[in-house]
Design an enzyme around this catalytic site. Structure first.
Site, PDB file in Angstrom:
ATOM      1  N   TRP A 283       0.816  -1.222   0.000  1.00 36.07           N
ATOM      2  CA  TRP A 283       0.000   0.000   0.000  1.00 36.07           C
ATOM      3  C   TRP A 283       0.850   1.274   0.000  1.00 36.07           C
ATOM      4  O   TRP A 283       0.307   2.360  -0.131  1.00 36.07           O
ATOM      5  CB  TRP A 283      -0.923   0.020   1.222  1.00 36.07           C
ATOM      6  CG  TRP A 283      -2.006  -1.007   1.191  1.00 36.07           C
ATOM      7  CD1 TRP A 283      -2.277  -1.904   0.184  1.00 36.07           C
ATOM      8  CD2 TRP A 283      -2.984  -1.248   2.210  1.00 36.07           C
ATOM      9  NE1 TRP A 283      -3.356  -2.674   0.522  1.00 36.07           N
ATOM     10  CE2 TRP A 283      -3.810  -2.301   1.760  1.00 36.07           C
ATOM     11  CE3 TRP A 283      -3.240  -0.677   3.470  1.00 36.07           C
ATOM     12  CZ2 TRP A 283      -4.873  -2.785   2.518  1.00 36.07           C
ATOM     13  CZ3 TRP A 283      -4.296  -1.157   4.224  1.00 36.07           C
ATOM     14  CH2 TRP A 283      -5.104  -2.205   3.754  1.00 36.07           C
TER      15      TRP A 283
ATOM     16  N   GLU B 256      11.355  -6.353  -9.539  1.00 27.83           N
ATOM     17  CA  GLU B 256      10.570  -5.169  -9.896  1.00 27.83           C
ATOM     18  C   GLU B 256      11.427  -4.204 -10.706  1.00 27.83           C
ATOM     19  O   GLU B 256      12.196  -3.421 -10.124  1.00 27.83           O
ATOM     20  CB  GLU B 256      10.100  -4.443  -8.634  1.00 27.83           C
ATOM     21  CG  GLU B 256       9.191  -5.244  -7.740  1.00 27.83           C
ATOM     22  CD  GLU B 256       8.332  -4.320  -6.905  1.00 27.83           C
ATOM     23  OE1 GLU B 256       7.107  -4.388  -7.031  1.00 27.83           O
ATOM     24  OE2 GLU B 256       8.879  -3.510  -6.132  1.00 27.83           O
TER      25      GLU B 256
ATOM     26  N   SER C 198       3.456  -2.353 -12.194  1.00 28.68           N
ATOM     27  CA  SER C 198       2.256  -2.145 -13.029  1.00 28.68           C
ATOM     28  C   SER C 198       1.488  -3.435 -13.308  1.00 28.68           C
ATOM     29  O   SER C 198       0.970  -3.638 -14.414  1.00 28.68           O
ATOM     30  CB  SER C 198       2.622  -1.423 -14.335  1.00 28.68           C
ATOM     31  OG  SER C 198       3.108  -0.123 -14.036  1.00 28.68           O
TER      32      SER C 198
END
Ligand code: PGA
Length: 262
Positions: free
Chosen positions: A13, A172, A218
């Site tokens: 988050w 990532e 993404s």
């Protein structure tokens, strides 16, 4: 995805959601978790919402399938480090995972490979599972350095750790984070192959085959299926698409379905 590793979906988050917003999120997510899932879920709220999320998960009786992660920790267990949070502090709140070395921490807060390595070892010796993030910047990718950067970050963090502890690695690419521009699944798949291969040389065959390697950058409910079809992609680390509970659950559902059929 490979059948012998349980797929994992992590909601990062970042600096989003107050404690009360986090409580509403868990309340909205819980009904979808009433039926057993073939994958695991980890929620990584900000520190200020950890206790609330732990309580809400307990209340909804989904604390088993849904685990809790801190987004960062300091490697020492206490001391004069204003603003920092230690491993015993997050463990007591119910965290079993810690995100370590996210590119936002490396780039915006100057965390070096060595510092990320210290944190990784501290998290493991504190009995928690690190979610170790690695990934190249756009300029590094364009210079053909993707594998060397990723494997250097991996080796510095993993060298010398006890192979017995649980470890998750998240690949990532920095240029794919929050940009809507994800890596091609086949390209991500080949970086994942290289990571698995390096893990074998660092930890041995058995321990390396247990490590779950996630893709992040993404990931959405619309593109997760193409990632989960790659043999070495065991799940996803999700930022933006994890902030809405329905969207996050759809992503998990689509990912598990694609992994099972792929
Ligand atoms: P994103 O973030 O899904 O918003 O690209 C991923 C991450 O930073 O972990």
């Amino acid at each position: 995805m490979t059948a012998n590793r349980r797929p994992l979906f992590v909601a990062n988050w970042k600096m989003h959601k107050t404690a009360s917003e986090a409580r509403s999120y868990v309340a909205a997510l819980a009904p979808w978790l009433a039926r057993p899932l073939s994958g695991s879920i980890v929620l990584a709220p900000p520190y200020t919402a950890l206790e609330t999320v732990a309580g809400a998960l307990k209340q909804a009786r989904v604390f088993g399938p849904v685990a809790l992660a801190a987004q960062n920790v300091h490697p020492l267990s206490d001391g004069a480090y204003t603003g920092e949070v230690s491993i015993p502090m997050v463990r007591e709140l119910g965290c079993t995972y810690v995100i370590v070395g996210h590119s936002e921490r490396r780039i915006l807060f100057g965390e070096s490979d060595a510092w990320v390595g210290e944190k990784t070892r501290a998290v493991l010796s504190g009995g928690l599972c690190p979610i170790l993030c690695v990934g190249e910047r756009l300029d590094e990718r364009e210079a053909g350095l993707t594998e060397s950067v990723v494997l250097r970050q991996l080796e510095t963090a993993v060298k010398g750790i006890e192979p017995a502890g649980e470890l998750v690695v998240a690949y990532e690419p920095v240029w794919a984070i929050g940009t809507g521009r994800h890596a091609k699944p086949v390209d991500a798949g080949s970086v994942h192959d290289a990571i698995r291969c390096k893990l074998k040389s660092l930890l041995g065959e058995t321990a390396a085959s247990r490590v779950r390697i996630l893709y992040g950058g993404s990931v959405t409910p619309e593109n997760i299926n193409s990632f989960m079809k790659e043999k070495e992609i065991d799940g996803a680390l999700v930022g933006g698409a994890s902030l809405d509970p329905e969207r996050f659950f759809t992503l998990i559902h689509n990912g598990l379905e694609a992994g099972e059929s792929g």
